[in-house]
Scaffold this active site. Structure first.
Site, PDB file in Angstrom:
ATOM      1  N   GLU A 127      -3.715 -16.245  -1.849  1.00  0.00           N
ATOM      2  CA  GLU A 127      -4.121 -17.786  -1.711  1.00  0.00           C
ATOM      3  C   GLU A 127      -4.774 -17.978  -2.692  1.00  0.00           C
ATOM      4  OE1 GLU A 127      -6.232 -17.596   2.160  1.00  0.00           O
ATOM      5  OE2 GLU A 127      -4.403 -17.151   3.258  1.00  0.00           O
ATOM      6  N   GLY A 131      -6.483 -12.976  -4.081  1.00  0.00           N
ATOM      7  CA  GLY A 131      -5.388 -12.488  -4.869  1.00  0.00           C
ATOM      8  C   GLY A 131      -5.416 -11.048  -4.607  1.00  0.00           C
ATOM      9  N   GLU A 363       2.801  -8.983  -7.185  1.00  0.00           N
ATOM     10  CA  GLU A 363       2.869  -7.926  -6.207  1.00  0.00           C
ATOM     11  C   GLU A 363       1.943  -7.019  -6.680  1.00  0.00           C
ATOM     12  OE1 GLU A 363       6.683  -7.014  -4.917  1.00  0.00           O
ATOM     13  OE2 GLU A 363       7.060  -9.071  -5.016  1.00  0.00           O
TER      14      GLU A 363
HETATM   15  N1  COS Z   1      -0.072   0.932   3.956  1.00  0.00           N
HETATM   16  C1  COS Z   1      -0.318   0.715   5.331  1.00  0.00           C
HETATM   17  N2  COS Z   1      -1.830   0.654   5.414  1.00  0.00           N
HETATM   18  C2  COS Z   1      -2.543   0.636   4.321  1.00  0.00           C
HETATM   19  C3  COS Z   1      -2.100   0.865   3.080  1.00  0.00           C
HETATM   20  C4  COS Z   1      -0.864   0.929   2.644  1.00  0.00           C
HETATM   21  N3  COS Z   1      -0.277   0.981   1.481  1.00  0.00           N
HETATM   22  N4  COS Z   1      -3.176   0.776   2.333  1.00  0.00           N
HETATM   23  C5  COS Z   1      -4.180   0.567   2.841  1.00  0.00           C
HETATM   24  N5  COS Z   1      -3.928   0.299   4.407  1.00  0.00           N
HETATM   25  C6  COS Z   1      -4.616   0.352   5.532  1.00  0.00           C
HETATM   26  C7  COS Z   1      -6.110   1.170   5.328  1.00  0.00           C
HETATM   27  O1  COS Z   1      -5.679   2.661   5.873  1.00  0.00           O
HETATM   28  C8  COS Z   1      -7.058   0.626   6.254  1.00  0.00           C
HETATM   29  O2  COS Z   1      -6.790   0.840   7.418  1.00  0.00           O
HETATM   30  P1  COS Z   1      -8.012   1.114   8.544  1.00  0.00           P
HETATM   31  O3  COS Z   1      -9.198  -0.034   8.301  1.00  0.00           O
HETATM   32  O4  COS Z   1      -7.521   1.087   9.822  1.00  0.00           O
HETATM   33  O5  COS Z   1      -8.570   2.498   8.306  1.00  0.00           O
HETATM   34  C9  COS Z   1      -6.873  -0.942   5.712  1.00  0.00           C
HETATM   35  O6  COS Z   1      -5.185  -1.018   5.479  1.00  0.00           O
HETATM   36  C10 COS Z   1      -7.357  -1.525   4.828  1.00  0.00           C
HETATM   37  O7  COS Z   1      -7.539  -0.657   3.660  1.00  0.00           O
HETATM   38  P2  COS Z   1      -8.436  -0.923   2.460  1.00  0.00           P
HETATM   39  O8  COS Z   1      -9.858  -0.895   2.996  1.00  0.00           O
HETATM   40  O9  COS Z   1      -8.097   0.220   1.529  1.00  0.00           O
HETATM   41  O10 COS Z   1      -8.372  -2.310   1.881  1.00  0.00           O
HETATM   42  P3  COS Z   1      -8.811  -3.117   0.768  1.00  0.00           P
HETATM   43  O11 COS Z   1      -9.147  -4.510   1.097  1.00  0.00           O
HETATM   44  O12 COS Z   1      -9.789  -2.280  -0.018  1.00  0.00           O
HETATM   45  O13 COS Z   1      -7.585  -3.277  -0.343  1.00  0.00           O
HETATM   46  C11 COS Z   1      -6.085  -2.976  -2.065  1.00  0.00           C
HETATM   47  C12 COS Z   1      -6.825  -2.496  -0.982  1.00  0.00           C
HETATM   48  C13 COS Z   1      -6.729  -3.244  -3.130  1.00  0.00           C
HETATM   49  C14 COS Z   1      -5.088  -1.953  -2.412  1.00  0.00           C
HETATM   50  C15 COS Z   1      -5.233  -4.064  -1.554  1.00  0.00           C
HETATM   51  O14 COS Z   1      -6.041  -5.119  -1.167  1.00  0.00           O
HETATM   52  C16 COS Z   1      -4.080  -4.664  -2.303  1.00  0.00           C
HETATM   53  O15 COS Z   1      -3.065  -3.830  -2.560  1.00  0.00           O
HETATM   54  N6  COS Z   1      -4.268  -5.871  -3.093  1.00  0.00           N
HETATM   55  C17 COS Z   1      -3.477  -6.361  -3.952  1.00  0.00           C
HETATM   56  C18 COS Z   1      -2.603  -7.315  -3.248  1.00  0.00           C
HETATM   57  C19 COS Z   1      -1.457  -7.726  -3.964  1.00  0.00           C
HETATM   58  O16 COS Z   1      -0.757  -6.801  -4.266  1.00  0.00           O
HETATM   59  N7  COS Z   1      -1.193  -9.148  -4.026  1.00  0.00           N
HETATM   60  C20 COS Z   1      -0.142  -9.660  -4.669  1.00  0.00           C
HETATM   61  C21 COS Z   1       0.411 -10.410  -3.640  1.00  0.00           C
HETATM   62  S1  COS Z   1       2.267 -10.538  -3.689  1.00  0.00           S
HETATM   63  S2  COS Z   1       2.512 -11.420  -5.399  1.00  0.00           S
END
Ligand code: COS
Length: 382
Positions: A127, A131, A363
């Site tokens: 959004e 990001g 991504e």
């Molecule tokens: N697969 C499944 N579940 C996952 C996971 C994964 N790869 N990674 C984390 N989770 C789960 C965690 O276990 C947690 O669950 P519980 O709360 O039940 O324990 C939940 O998801 C939240 O995880 P976390 O607290 O680690 O989330 P964050 O908000 O800290 O975010 C990152 C982690 C930064 C890794 C994530 O926000 C991310 O990948 N951001 C980038 C997004 C992206 O790629 N954007 C581009 C979009 S497409 S162009």
């Protein structure tokens, strides 16, 4: 340990390579200038089974393994990264989550048209203000009788305007962050889905990317994907998978940069001999070959991990991080080897230079990949 591809994987690679050379290469440079979306090519790719590569035959797909899919992405990106991203997005962020988390009815309804190329797919997570911190998204959903109603804005949506089915993430309460988010299969062909003008991008210019506004967009109750409140996990698992495709795209662009550089270095003479006979250039080409091979091996290892039970977040993040950083080094070197000609639109490396740039961003940025890897390290090391 056997590093060879099996017969089937070799066949897929060769088939996609020759399709890319015959059908995609001839107009790639022109489409980069015009920004025209190649509907005909995408339709033909659907007929070849390239849009539902990992979808089982029962739902009209090609029923292939992850590595075959990645080889196909690489071959497409080697010729035209815009076509590669249209294809990888449909396969990995639309078909894959529906296949993995969908009900039988959802698979039957949505996968068949996606896999055949009748419709193109996409993913709506990002959004304007969410990001890297994806859990901070604010697109809201509420239930109204027999449907969910979605309101909000989605940014940088690949295939918006050309695609029909999108896996879309929305929250019922932003204060709950990750736990308030659910996933939906959104049909973009409805008045509540408003697609803005395509973004004017630096590269991948013939793939379409737009802002999408959801104003009372409707989703039937049976089109929620997975359980209510599980959407964030579905999104992250999907990204674990789709990041492999971005790594493959980076590797395809890098392969093209290396081939263009070798050709140019063989033909171009300075100081009385071909560039390739100058050690500075030959050593650079050797470095390019080594880095490219390292990225490919890391990706193939991650593809192997993706085929095993459990999460493969760290393997995907490593492959995407390394391949996307690698391709940006390689395209810069390719332009340098071409000298002034590399700065000209007449030479393919100029397009490759622009195509590579987004791979460290979309991504999940390189910084996000490092977060994923570092988090795994903190829990692993005692
Ligand atoms: N697969 C499944 N579940 C996952 C996971 C994964 N790869 N990674 C984390 N989770 C789960 C965690 O276990 C947690 O669950 P519980 O709360 O039940 O324990 C939940 O998801 C939240 O995880 P976390 O607290 O680690 O989330 P964050 O908000 O800290 O975010 C990152 C982690 C930064 C890794 C994530 O926000 C991310 O990948 N951001 C980038 C997004 C992206 O790629 N954007 C581009 C979009 S497409 S162009």
């Amino acid at each position: 340990m056997d590093f060879s591809l099996n017969e089937h994987q070799e066949m897929v690679r060769d088939m996609v390579r020759s399709f890319a050379e015959d059908r995609i290469r001839p107009g790639a440079g022109e489409r980069d200038v015009s920004g025209e979306f190649p509907f005909d090519i995408i339709r033909e790719m659907g007929e070849l089974g390239l849009l539902g590569m990992m979808v089982p035959e029962a739902y009209g797909g090609a029923d292939m393994d992850v590595l075959s899919y990645l080889l196909a992405v690489e071959e497409l990106a080697r010729v035209d990264a815009s076509v590669a991203v249209t294809m990888s997005v449909t396969n990995s962020v639309c078909c894959w989550p529906i296949l993995t988390f969908g009900t039988e009815k959802q698979k039957e309804r949505y996968l068949r048209p996606l896999a055949s190329g009748e419709v193109i797919g996409g993913f709506m997570l990002t959004e304007p203000s969410a990001g890297s911190d994806a859990a901070s998204l604010t697109t809201r959903f509420r239930q109204e009788d027999d449907r969910y109603v979605l309101n909000g804005s989605k940014a940088w949506i690949t295939n918006a305007g050309v695609g029909r089915y999108f896996v879309c993430l929305a929250t019922e309460d932003p204060s709950k962050r990750a736990h308030g988010i659910s996933a939906f299969i959104l049909d973009a062909e409805q008045p509540g889905v408003i697609v803005s003008r395509p973004e004017e991008k630096m590269g991948l210019r013939s793939s379409k990317t737009s802002m999408v506004t959801l104003e009372g967009a409707e989703v039937p109750l049976d089109a929620m994907l997975g359980e209510r409140g599980q959407g964030f996990k579905i999104a992250l698992a999907t990204l674990d998978h789709s990041r492999l495709g971005i790594a493959a795209q980076a590797i395809g662009i890098a392969q093209a940069a290396l081939e263009e550089s070798v050709r140019y270095a063989r033909d171009r003479r300075q100081f009385g001999r071909p560039l390739i006979e100058h050690q500075a250039i030959a050593f650079r080409l050797a470095e390019m070959d080594t880095e490219l091979t390292a990225a490919r091996q890391l990706l193939h290892h991650a593809a192997w991990a993706a085929g095993r039970p459990g999460r493969h977040s760290r393997e995907s993040a490593r492959a995407k991080l390394y391949a996307s950083e690698m391709v940006n080094r390689l395209v810069a070197w390719a332009v340098q080897i071409h000298g002034g000609y590399g700065f000209s639109r007449e030479y393919t490396v100029e397009r490759l230079y622009r195509e590579a740039r987004v791979t460290t961003i979309y991504e999940g940025t390189s910084e996000v990949q490092k977060m994923v890897i570092a988090r795994a390290l903190t829990t692993e090391v005692t």
